[in-house]
Structures are given as structure tokens and as C-alpha cells.
Design a protein around this motif. Structure first.
Motif, PDB file in Angstrom:
ATOM      1  N   UNK A 104       5.800  11.824  -1.947  1.00 29.75           N
ATOM      2  CA  UNK A 104       7.070  11.926  -2.676  1.00 29.75           C
ATOM      3  C   UNK A 104       7.792  10.581  -2.735  1.00 29.75           C
ATOM      4  N   UNK A 105       7.542   9.708  -1.775  1.00 33.39           N
ATOM      5  CA  UNK A 105       8.208   8.410  -1.770  1.00 33.39           C
ATOM      6  C   UNK A 105       7.627   7.450  -2.801  1.00 33.39           C
ATOM      7  N   UNK A 106       6.364   7.664  -3.174  1.00 35.78           N
ATOM      8  CA  UNK A 106       5.808   6.780  -4.196  1.00 35.78           C
ATOM      9  C   UNK A 106       5.559   7.483  -5.528  1.00 35.78           C
ATOM     10  N   UNK A 107       6.095   8.681  -5.694  1.00 37.58           N
ATOM     11  CA  UNK A 107       6.055   9.355  -6.998  1.00 37.58           C
ATOM     12  C   UNK A 107       6.693   8.518  -8.106  1.00 37.58           C
ATOM     13  N   UNK A 108       7.744   7.731  -7.831  1.00 39.40           N
ATOM     14  CA  UNK A 108       8.326   6.900  -8.905  1.00 39.40           C
ATOM     15  C   UNK A 108       7.314   5.949  -9.546  1.00 39.40           C
ATOM     16  N   UNK A 109       6.283   5.542  -8.814  1.00 38.30           N
ATOM     17  CA  UNK A 109       5.254   4.695  -9.408  1.00 38.30           C
ATOM     18  C   UNK A 109       4.608   5.402 -10.594  1.00 38.30           C
ATOM     19  N   UNK A 150       0.839  -1.202   0.000  1.00 36.13           N
ATOM     20  CA  UNK A 150       0.000   0.000   0.000  1.00 36.13           C
ATOM     21  C   UNK A 150       0.870   1.246   0.000  1.00 36.13           C
ATOM     22  N   UNK A 151       0.259   2.356  -0.358  1.00 33.20           N
ATOM     23  CA  UNK A 151       0.955   3.638  -0.465  1.00 33.20           C
ATOM     24  C   UNK A 151       0.037   4.716   0.096  1.00 33.20           C
TER      25      UNK A 151
END
Length: 107
Positions: A25-30, A19-20
Motif C-alpha cells: 500500500x505504501x508503493x501503490x502510488x507508483x 527498492x520496494x
């Protein structure tokens, strides 16, 4: 993934769901690199769609964009064999208009 940078999952995560929720900002790469990050999500096999923030002080356009990103990634993952649980969020009463779009009622 809660509170961690996105990394390759450990072997003991095969029966887990990712989950996110915090620290967008930590899951922006997704969103920025969906093809590159897909294999990591596939290794886990189940995910909640990313909960990009819908803060009340965000402009309406940004809130709509974040709902779009949530739905787009969830659909992309589904199309690539991942079991996806949709995450639905809203900021205020006016956001109900778009916060539930793209998710079947009672799903």
C-alpha cells in the motif's frame, strides 16, 4: 524506502538504489500515479522493480496482475533513463508459468 512512505529523496541518496519490498500500500502510488512519481525515481537513478505481493492465497488473476505491474513499471522507468534491476517473485510452483515472463534469461 523500506518501511517509509514515498517521499522526495534526500541529497545523500544520489548514489543509492531504491527498492520496494514491504507494505504494498505504501508503493501503490507508483502504479496509480506513475508520471507524478517518476521524477522521484529519476533523482535516485537506480531502482529495483516494485515487488507487488504474490501471496499463495491471492487469486491467480491478482498474482498475474501484480507481475504485470512489476514489469510495466520497470520498463516505464527504463524508458525514462532509470537503471532497473528486475525483481522476480513467485508464490507456488504453478506461478512459475508467469513469474519469469518479461525478464530475459540470465539477466
Amino acid at each position: 524506502m523500506y518501511g517509509q512512505e514515498i517521499r522526495r529523496p534526500k541529497k545523500d541518496t544520489w548514489d543509492k538504489t531504491i527498492h520496494f519490498f514491504l507494505d504494498d500500500y505504501k508503493f501503490e502510488p507508483l502504479w496509480n500515479r506513475p508520471i507524478k512519481t517518476l521524477s522521484m525515481i529519476q533523482k535516485i537513478g537506480r531502482a529495483l522493480s516494485p515487488d507487488f505481493s504474490l501471496y499463495m492465497n491471492y487469486p491467480r488473476a491478482i498474482q498475474i496482475y501484480n507481475v504485470y505491474r512489476n514489469r510495466w513499471l520497470g520498463r516505464y522507468w527504463q524508458e525514462n533513463g532509470i537503471d532497473v534491476i528486475p525483481t522476480i517473485a513467485w508464490s507456488d510452483k504453478e506461478s512459475y508459468e508467469y513469474s519469469f515472463l518479461g525478464v530475459e534469461k540470465h539477466s
